[in-house]
Design a protein around this motif. Sequence first.
Motif, PDB file in Angstrom:
ATOM      1  N   PHE A  23      -1.355   4.222  -2.117  1.00  0.00           N
ATOM      2  CA  PHE A  23      -2.643   3.972  -1.442  1.00  0.00           C
ATOM      3  C   PHE A  23      -2.560   4.400   0.027  1.00  0.00           C
ATOM      4  CE2 PHE A  23      -2.820   0.489  -4.739  1.00  0.00           C
ATOM      5  CZ  PHE A  23      -3.819   1.068  -5.489  1.00  0.00           C
ATOM      6  N   ALA A  24      -1.439   4.037   0.671  1.00  0.00           N
ATOM      7  CA  ALA A  24      -1.283   4.387   2.095  1.00  0.00           C
ATOM      8  C   ALA A  24      -1.296   5.898   2.269  1.00  0.00           C
ATOM      9  CB  ALA A  24       0.014   3.802   2.638  1.00  0.00           C
ATOM     10  N   GLY A  25      -0.599   6.588   1.365  1.00  0.00           N
ATOM     11  CA  GLY A  25      -0.554   8.053   1.421  1.00  0.00           C
ATOM     12  C   GLY A  25      -1.942   8.648   1.252  1.00  0.00           C
ATOM     13  N   ALA A  67       4.637   7.224  -8.076  1.00  0.00           N
ATOM     14  CA  ALA A  67       4.399   8.657  -8.341  1.00  0.00           C
ATOM     15  C   ALA A  67       4.184   8.884  -9.830  1.00  0.00           C
ATOM     16  CB  ALA A  67       5.591   9.454  -7.862  1.00  0.00           C
ATOM     17  N   PRO A  68       3.274   9.764 -10.215  1.00  0.00           N
ATOM     18  CA  PRO A  68       3.081  10.059 -11.640  1.00  0.00           C
ATOM     19  C   PRO A  68       4.288  10.823 -12.205  1.00  0.00           C
ATOM     20  CG  PRO A  68       1.767  11.541 -10.282  1.00  0.00           C
ATOM     21  CD  PRO A  68       2.393  10.563  -9.358  1.00  0.00           C
ATOM     22  N   GLU A  69       4.382  10.822 -13.497  1.00  0.00           N
ATOM     23  CA  GLU A  69       5.523  11.524 -14.116  1.00  0.00           C
ATOM     24  C   GLU A  69       5.460  13.006 -13.790  1.00  0.00           C
ATOM     25  OE1 GLU A  69       6.708  10.959 -18.092  1.00  0.00           O
ATOM     26  OE2 GLU A  69       6.400   8.783 -18.004  1.00  0.00           O
ATOM     27  N   GLY A  70       6.595  13.558 -13.488  1.00  0.00           N
ATOM     28  CA  GLY A  70       6.664  14.983 -13.178  1.00  0.00           C
ATOM     29  C   GLY A  70       6.257  15.319 -11.766  1.00  0.00           C
ATOM     30  N   THR A  87       6.465  16.020  -7.887  1.00  0.00           N
ATOM     31  CA  THR A  87       7.524  16.677  -7.111  1.00  0.00           C
ATOM     32  C   THR A  87       7.590  16.162  -5.684  1.00  0.00           C
ATOM     33  OG1 THR A  87       5.915  18.426  -6.695  1.00  0.00           O
ATOM     34  CG2 THR A  87       7.581  18.868  -8.399  1.00  0.00           C
ATOM     35  N   ASP A  88       6.453  15.686  -5.138  1.00  0.00           N
ATOM     36  CA  ASP A  88       6.435  15.169  -3.765  1.00  0.00           C
ATOM     37  C   ASP A  88       7.059  13.771  -3.700  1.00  0.00           C
ATOM     38  OD1 ASP A  88       5.286  17.343  -2.742  1.00  0.00           O
ATOM     39  OD2 ASP A  88       3.275  16.491  -2.415  1.00  0.00           O
ATOM     40  N   ALA A  89       7.295  13.318  -2.480  1.00  0.00           N
ATOM     41  CA  ALA A  89       7.804  11.944  -2.300  1.00  0.00           C
ATOM     42  C   ALA A  89       6.776  10.953  -2.847  1.00  0.00           C
ATOM     43  CB  ALA A  89       8.039  11.680  -0.821  1.00  0.00           C
ATOM     44  N   ALA A  90       7.289   9.835  -3.420  1.00  0.00           N
ATOM     45  CA  ALA A  90       6.404   8.864  -4.085  1.00  0.00           C
ATOM     46  C   ALA A  90       5.318   8.333  -3.151  1.00  0.00           C
ATOM     47  CB  ALA A  90       7.243   7.717  -4.632  1.00  0.00           C
ATOM     48  N   ILE A  91       5.666   8.174  -1.859  1.00  0.00           N
ATOM     49  CA  ILE A  91       4.705   7.573  -0.925  1.00  0.00           C
ATOM     50  C   ILE A  91       3.432   8.419  -0.788  1.00  0.00           C
ATOM     51  CG2 ILE A  91       5.658   8.639   1.190  1.00  0.00           C
ATOM     52  CD1 ILE A  91       5.170   5.827   2.522  1.00  0.00           C
ATOM     53  N   LEU A  96       0.827  -1.218   0.000  1.00  0.00           N
ATOM     54  CA  LEU A  96       0.000   0.000   0.000  1.00  0.00           C
ATOM     55  C   LEU A  96       0.860   1.266   0.000  1.00  0.00           C
ATOM     56  CD1 LEU A  96      -2.734  -1.053   2.605  1.00  0.00           C
ATOM     57  CD2 LEU A  96      -3.014  -0.860   0.135  1.00  0.00           C
ATOM     58  N   SER A  97       2.072   1.163   0.539  1.00  0.00           N
ATOM     59  CA  SER A  97       2.955   2.338   0.584  1.00  0.00           C
ATOM     60  C   SER A  97       3.757   2.512  -0.703  1.00  0.00           C
ATOM     61  CB  SER A  97       3.944   2.228   1.757  1.00  0.00           C
ATOM     62  OG  SER A  97       3.270   1.983   2.941  1.00  0.00           O
TER      63      SER A  97
END
Lengths: 69, 625
Positions: free
Chosen positions: B500-502, B487-490, B492-496, B481-482
Amino acid sequence: MLDAIVTFGLVAAAAVYVAWRLFLSRKAKQRIRGLLNGQAECCPADEASGQCPGGCSGCDHAAPAPRQR
Amino acid sequence: MLDTVAKTYRVAFVGNPNCGKTALFNALTGSRQKVANYPGVTVERKEGQLITPGGKTVTVIDLPGTYSLRGRSPDEVVTRDAVLGKLRNFERPDLLVCVADATNLRLILRLVLEVSSTGLPMILALNMSDIAENRGIRVDAEGLSRELGIPVVRSVAVSRAGVSELLGELDTALTAARHGTASAMTWAERGADEIRQAHRLADQMVARFVNTPDIPRDMSSRIDKVLLHPVAGILILLAVLFFVFQAVYTWAGPPMDMISDGFDALAATVQETLPEGLLASLLTDGIITGVGSVLVFLPQIVILFFFIILLEDSGYMARAAFLTDRIVGGAGLHGRSFIPLLSSFACAIPGVMATRVIENRRQRLATIMVAPLMTCSARIPVYTLLIGAFVPRSTVGGFIDLQGLVLFSLYLAGIVSAFVVALVFRTFVWRGKTEPFIMELPGYKLPMLRSVAMGVFQRAMMFVRRAGTLILSMMILIWFLSTFPGAPEGATDAAINYSFAGIIGHAIEPVLAPIGFNWQIAVALIPGMAAREVAVGALATVYAVGGTALDEVSLGATIAAQWPLATALSLLAWYVFAPQCAPTLAVVRRETNSWRWPVLMFVYMMTLAYTASFVVYRTATYLGG
């Protein structure tokens, strides 16, 4: 590819285990066990003896019947 | 011949509470059922198998202790119905073994007389014969046997003495029972006159067959003068508990560091061996970090249970029940509530089940409702992580470990809140008189090393097994889930943040923000519903996937750097009260046979947790934490 297969296999196994431990009722577990073992579904206990009337095993009523002793 | 081969005999153990039935059951069947030196440990029937020297297969049934077949409390009803063959799906036993505490025969003899009217053949086992001998108590076993008309055997269950003699008697009695007519059921609840008559008969038998020295050579009474003193006794009890929590902290440090280093080394090896990818991430960030962050607390659990079992086996816990009776009674609970509450320090589930020893339904319900407030072992990882991260390793007054003091305070908070909640329930929900508490104090015994080691080992294995099954599986799911979707292309935030967990954590965050919880805590609380300690592993995994912590030590450092003190204190307050354990709610449903009580428990505990966290967070923030 193998990396992904092993990873998703482990995730799927974990999901099945968690579902089995936390979400399935006792009745559902008995039913699944019965299906996997090829046994008939549990029937209600015999009213007089409170024991399994025969034909299946694996449920609470399936303690050894008095006549087998 | 066919009959001999096919027949499985059923032998049930009956006796007064705390006479060693379960210890004898374990000695005969090789089982490892919990035993302790206080009454009310066994609250439901336990079964085991044995084969006698004569080749008979026997199912042995260990029944809860009782003083009569009247069945006033739920555990006594189990015993009565089992003996009378009235339990559903339970065949009547072929033979009863009446287990007696050889140092105190009066009440068991009365029970033997009552049970004899059921028509079942019986054997009387004089257990704890060694203690009786040490106290100078001489029992004329042959005379008793003649008088009662049943075989009488001496035994010492903890050292397996007398086991072979008992097995021999079982062989003989079962052979006779097979050809006998034990089916006549004549038992009926006795009236007051019959009970008095049975008491008189028992007293006469004790006078004739038991020789007790005039001056008891008994250390117990001398020790009790100090330990049961209304002031000194309470102070000693507090000192003992305080020492235990100090030891949990100070002694567990080195082994915890070793386990942590072991998991670090394992993670490093996996990273070096496997190419970077999903599997390597699952193994290091998910499994090793998650499970390792929970298993690292094993030494603390081992030390805590070592002391609890030591105190139980010595007989001190029963004194603690006696000492705290006034406090427990003041909260409207029954004196017998002490043992369920004590059991709840290990886990609320056996604690809730142990309330079966309480006869009064209102007091039983009140005890069930507060049992989860006692600090169970699953809270230890959460407490230890937060204390380790936010409380400095220093001493108070030069010798009291500050971290141990905070842990002690959290345990105390659980106990005090349980009593306050019980008082509220007894005042507003279940009004009524508190019944007096009568309890026979067991004699002091030197704890058997084997029994203590076995108890600690069982507790440790339970923790490890849980970490290797449910917690492992949940860590794998938390990792999934984490990690997904990426992360989508482009981005800027951390992938998590895109996982789903995010998404789940950010959705819940607004509800928990007023009590200072961030989205990572929100994520950890969800699997923590299955088992409280999972929250620690979930936090470790969420931070590891986010690219920070790897084990408990660095998780502690990470949260210390990222969380304000107010958040940590708020989470501690949350864990004192929150109903973060679905299995406990399920057991409450089963024990009360109603959904009303688990729902009420969930609502009141959740309200308490949220309110306490809110107050703690706001106060700490106001004070600059």
